[in-house]
Design an enzyme around this catalytic site. Structure first.
Site, mmCIF file in Angstrom:
data_model
loop_
_atom_site.group_PDB
_atom_site.id
_atom_site.type_symbol
_atom_site.label_atom_id
_atom_site.label_comp_id
_atom_site.label_asym_id
_atom_site.label_seq_id
_atom_site.Cartn_x
_atom_site.Cartn_y
_atom_site.Cartn_z
ATOM 1 C CB CYS A 1 -0.635 -0.131 1.222
ATOM 2 S SG CYS A 1 -1.985 -1.256 1.395
ATOM 3 N NE ARG B 1 4.555 2.062 -0.930
ATOM 4 C CZ ARG B 1 5.627 1.906 0.009
ATOM 5 N NH1 ARG B 1 6.715 2.411 0.010
ATOM 6 N NH2 ARG B 1 5.277 1.318 1.130
ATOM 7 C CD1 TRP C 1 0.013 -5.677 -3.879
ATOM 8 C CD2 TRP C 1 -0.004 -6.705 -1.825
ATOM 9 N NE1 TRP C 1 0.747 -6.910 -4.016
ATOM 10 C CE2 TRP C 1 0.621 -7.652 -2.897
ATOM 11 C CE3 TRP C 1 -0.163 -7.314 -0.455
ATOM 12 C CZ2 TRP C 1 0.939 -8.798 -2.486
ATOM 13 C CZ3 TRP C 1 0.327 -8.301 -0.294
ATOM 14 C CH2 TRP C 1 0.877 -9.097 -1.341
ATOM 15 C CG ASN D 1 1.672 0.270 4.262
ATOM 16 O OD1 ASN D 1 1.412 -0.875 4.063
ATOM 17 N ND2 ASN D 1 3.118 0.702 3.977
ATOM 18 N N GLY D 2 -0.128 -1.628 6.458
ATOM 19 C CA GLY D 2 0.000 -2.498 7.369
ATOM 20 C C GLY D 2 -0.957 -3.431 7.700
ATOM 21 C CD GLU E 1 17.816 -11.750 -8.581
ATOM 22 O OE1 GLU E 1 17.328 -12.270 -7.618
ATOM 23 O OE2 GLU E 1 17.549 -10.683 -8.997
ATOM 24 C CE LYS F 1 14.732 -9.915 -10.961
ATOM 25 N NZ LYS F 1 15.118 -9.382 -9.732
ATOM 26 C CD GLU G 1 10.760 -10.656 -9.050
ATOM 27 O OE1 GLU G 1 10.358 -10.094 -8.131
ATOM 28 O OE2 GLU G 1 11.912 -10.408 -9.839
ATOM 29 C CG HIS H 1 20.447 -36.526 -6.053
ATOM 30 N ND1 HIS H 1 20.793 -37.824 -5.661
ATOM 31 C CD2 HIS H 1 21.303 -35.744 -6.182
ATOM 32 C CE1 HIS H 1 21.913 -37.531 -5.995
ATOM 33 N NE2 HIS H 1 22.639 -36.505 -6.116
ATOM 34 C CE LYS I 1 11.760 -1.892 -6.098
ATOM 35 N NZ LYS I 1 12.663 -2.915 -6.902
HETATM 36 C C1 G6P Z 1 10.152 -7.919 -2.824
HETATM 37 C C2 G6P Z 1 10.488 -7.432 -4.284
HETATM 38 C C3 G6P Z 1 11.946 -7.970 -4.336
HETATM 39 C C4 G6P Z 1 12.987 -7.839 -3.403
HETATM 40 C C5 G6P Z 1 12.208 -8.364 -1.794
HETATM 41 C C6 G6P Z 1 13.215 -7.986 -0.756
HETATM 42 O O1 G6P Z 1 9.630 -9.033 -3.144
HETATM 43 O O2 G6P Z 1 9.686 -7.546 -5.343
HETATM 44 O O3 G6P Z 1 12.321 -7.375 -5.676
HETATM 45 O O4 G6P Z 1 14.023 -8.592 -3.435
HETATM 46 O O5 G6P Z 1 10.866 -7.651 -1.732
HETATM 47 O O6 G6P Z 1 13.061 -6.400 -0.563
HETATM 48 P P1 G6P Z 1 14.124 -5.485 0.001
HETATM 49 O O7 G6P Z 1 13.671 -4.180 -0.137
HETATM 50 O O8 G6P Z 1 14.019 -5.882 1.304
HETATM 51 O O9 G6P Z 1 15.534 -5.771 -0.944
#
Ligand code: G6P
Length: 611
Positions: free
Chosen positions: A2, A27, A76, A102-103, A483, A487, A490, A506, A606
């Site tokens: 949010c 966000r 969100w 937010n929370g 990673e 990516k 996502e 395995h 985000k």
């Molecule tokens: C969310 C974002 C990711 C990020 C993760 C950790 O899931 O979409 O891109 O890696 O949070 O976020 P931070 O701000 O703690 O690195």
């Protein structure tokens, strides 16, 4: 997660709120709303499910809603589906209070039952609505008194913005465990989830701390501590980046812009910290004694930051000869970790606000650990609560899928590794200088990869229709594969998994069939042959192979792989910084070809500020 923005000033609030919300879109959200007060209309609330554009169209860009004070919110969904009624602001039954949040209010069920028993009618499924009704319940003509009682009653995490129709010359903000900043202007003031929402209007900000309440008027902001409402003097900070840093600057997507910014971001992060052939980490107060006695080094993070931790483990163990444990923040909190006052917790977070990472940091500190954090957002909660902080100077990162933050976090890891190794005496002069020199060449090498991005675009055109993609690698190649896989899934929504190549047989090899794509990472020279044996195994079961290796091994890999991309050769420890770039580009182009919403992938946020 949010996003909140609140404005009180002399201009029409609605367009300013919509503009602020558009800056917070990154966000992640699924509905949006605004509440604006005017003498003619009272408190007017407009909300809509979907993109901000839907809300903006409803009010003709804000032109239909009048008033110079108001709140905006992007939601969100957590409690209750994304819908018009569940969108914020939530309003009290008498229409006097509008609330954005937010929370999570954890005891909302119990409060709701009590209020319903007293005849209060709820209209949404949100936890937030209890705050609006509780304000009405406790209100006897003094908003601050009512809010104090509400905050005493609710449990959980909150950044709150409140407007009361009886006191339309003020906005109120309160915070516990969810971020909130205040922006100071001349004749106007703001509250917001982060500085991107206000930077167009002011660079003069302060960070609200847990347990603080702020009262904003047109002419000033007064902060109080909860519950006794003692005035608090806040330290002001000047935001030192330009608004253009949070704009697309001619690129179609923020993600591509941020991928392309990596050489600069990497350079900005390392250059000031390398002086006269040595790593200088200003502000880092960890000496030989602590390092020598250090009994454990935990790396704690979530998502891509956790993947940086995975790569860091290989690097730091090699350089420091100390065992390193990488832990997901959400697990660390509840795993009864073994921590002493000789333990170092290295916390990695782009936003500095991820709730699990923050909670893990607090747990580590409570148990006696010293906390060193790597953070991008200056002044964020994780940065402020750490014993030592090293910032990644990546500038604002807007795309949900992180790229330049990952790269700069890795850069800081290398600096920490070299710095600690020198203090511990676990690295010789020649190796130290060799790595440091090569580290300074990384930005140019990343640039060379970026100049060949069309090669990756071509590879993406071959494989974007695959239903399932596996990433395999060994050692740091495995860490980078994690990673690359994240990516891809996502932003393209293709099922993807990363495996340590040796683990394939395995279990996972049973999933390999003709047409499965395997992205094979074979940049780590020492294990090239071992990795290629695994490539042969999957190829003989029909997999298509997209290979990633170094220029010196390209020809070897081409003998088996269908398609190979080569990164420049570098010191083995630094390979992740080069390998990750083609994988980011691959994810980007695959998502582009599949028509996905690259900067705002479905269901993702985000900054994950709820548990
Ligand atoms: C969310 C974002 C990711 C990020 C993760 C950790 O899931 O979409 O891109 O890696 O949070 O976020 P931070 O701000 O703690 O690195």
């Amino acid at each position: 997660m949010c996003g909140i923005v609140g404005y009180i000033g002399r201009e029409e609030a609605a367009p300013i709120l919509l503009e602020g919300l558009s800056r917070l879109e990154y966000r992640g959200y699924d509905s949006a709303g605004i509440a604006v007060w005017s003498r003619e209309d009272g408190l007017r609330v407009v909300k809509a499910k979907g993109r901000l554009q839907v809300l903006s169209d409803l009010v003709h860009g804000g032109a239909d809603v009048h008033g110079t004070v108001g709140l905006g919110h992007t939601r969100w969904a957590t409690h209750g589906e994304p819908s018009d009624v569940n969108a914020h602001p939530q309003v009290s039954g008498d229409g006097r209070f509008a609330v954005v949040h937010n929370g999570i209010i954890e005891n909302y069920v119990e409060i709701r039952e009590v209020l319903e028993a007293k005849g209060v009618k709820f209209t949404s499924q949100t936890d937030t609505e209890v705050v609006a009704h509780l304000l009405e319940y406790y209100y006897r003509g003094d908003v601050m008194e009512a809010l104090t009682k509400v905050l005493h009653r609710v449990e959980g995490a909150y950044a709150l913005g409140v407007i009361c129709a009886d006191c339309p010359d003020q906005l109120i903000a309160a915070r516990k465990d969810s971020p909130l900043i205040l922006g100071y202007g001349d004749g106007f003031n703001f509250l917001a989830s982060d500085v991107t929402a206000v930077i167009k209007y002011t660079r003069d900000v302060c960070y609200l701390d847990d347990g603080e309440i702020a009262v904003l008027t047109r002419d000033g902001i007064q902060v109080y501590s909860h519950p006794y409402l003692l005035p608090v003097e806040k330290e002001h900070h000047q935001v030192n980046w330009e608004i253009s840093a949070a704009e697309k600057g001619g690129y179609e997507h923020f993600m591509m812009k941020e991928i392309m910014e990596q050489p600069k971001a990497f350079r900005d992060t390392i250059s000031p910290r390398i002086q006269n052939g040595r790593v200088v980490l200003e502000g880092l107060d960890i000496g030989e004694e602590f390092l020598g006695d250090m009994d454990r080094l935990y790396i704690i993070a979530c998502g891509s930051s956790y993947h940086v931790g995975m790569a860091a483990k290989y690097t730091l163990e090699r350089l420091l000869r100390k065992s390193v444990e990488v832990t997901l923040a959400s697990e660390f909190r509840y795993c009864d970790p073994i921590v002493t006052d000789k333990t170092l917790a290295l916390v990695i977070s782009q936003s500095g606000e991820t709730i699990d990472t923050l909670a893990a940091l607090r747990e580590a500190r409570r148990l006696g650990a010293r906390v060193l954090s790597i953070v991008n957002v200056v002044g964020s909660t994780i940065a402020r609560e750490s014993d030592d902080v090293l910032y990644t100077w990546a500038g604002p990162e807007i795309a949900v899928a992180t790229t330049k933050a990952y790269s700069t976090q890795l850069a800081v890891v290398y600096l920490i590794g070299l710095y600690f190794a020198q203090k511990l005496g676990t690295i010789g002069r020649e190796e130290y200088t060799g790595i440091l020199d090569e580290l300074q060449r990384i930005p140019d090498k990343i640039q060379r990869i970026l100049e060949r991005k069309e090669e990756i675009q071509y590879a993406a055109s071959l494989y974007f229709n695959h239903a399932s993609i596996f990433f395999i690698g060994r050692n740091i190649d495995y860490a980078v594969g994690m990673e690359g896989s994240l990516k891809l899934k996502e932003i393209s929504y293709i099922h993807s998994e990363a495996y340590a190549a040796g683990e394939l047989k395995h279990g996972t090899i049973s999933l390999i069939e003709p047409g499965t794509l395997v992205v094979a990472l074979a940049s780590y020279g020492k294990l090239f042959e071992k990795l290629m044996s695994n490539v042969v195994e999957v190829k003989s079961r029909g997999a298509d192979i997209l290979g990633l290796t170094t220029e010196s091994r390209k020809a070897d890999m081409e003998k088996t792989a269908d398609h190979v991309f080569a990164v420049p050769d570098t010191h083995p420890m630094l390979l992740p910084s080069l390998d990750v770039v083609p994988l980011q580009l691959f994810a980007y182009y695959v998502a582009l070809m599949r028509g996905c919403d690259i900067d705002k992938p479905r269901n993702l946020a985000k900054s994950v500020t709820v548990e």
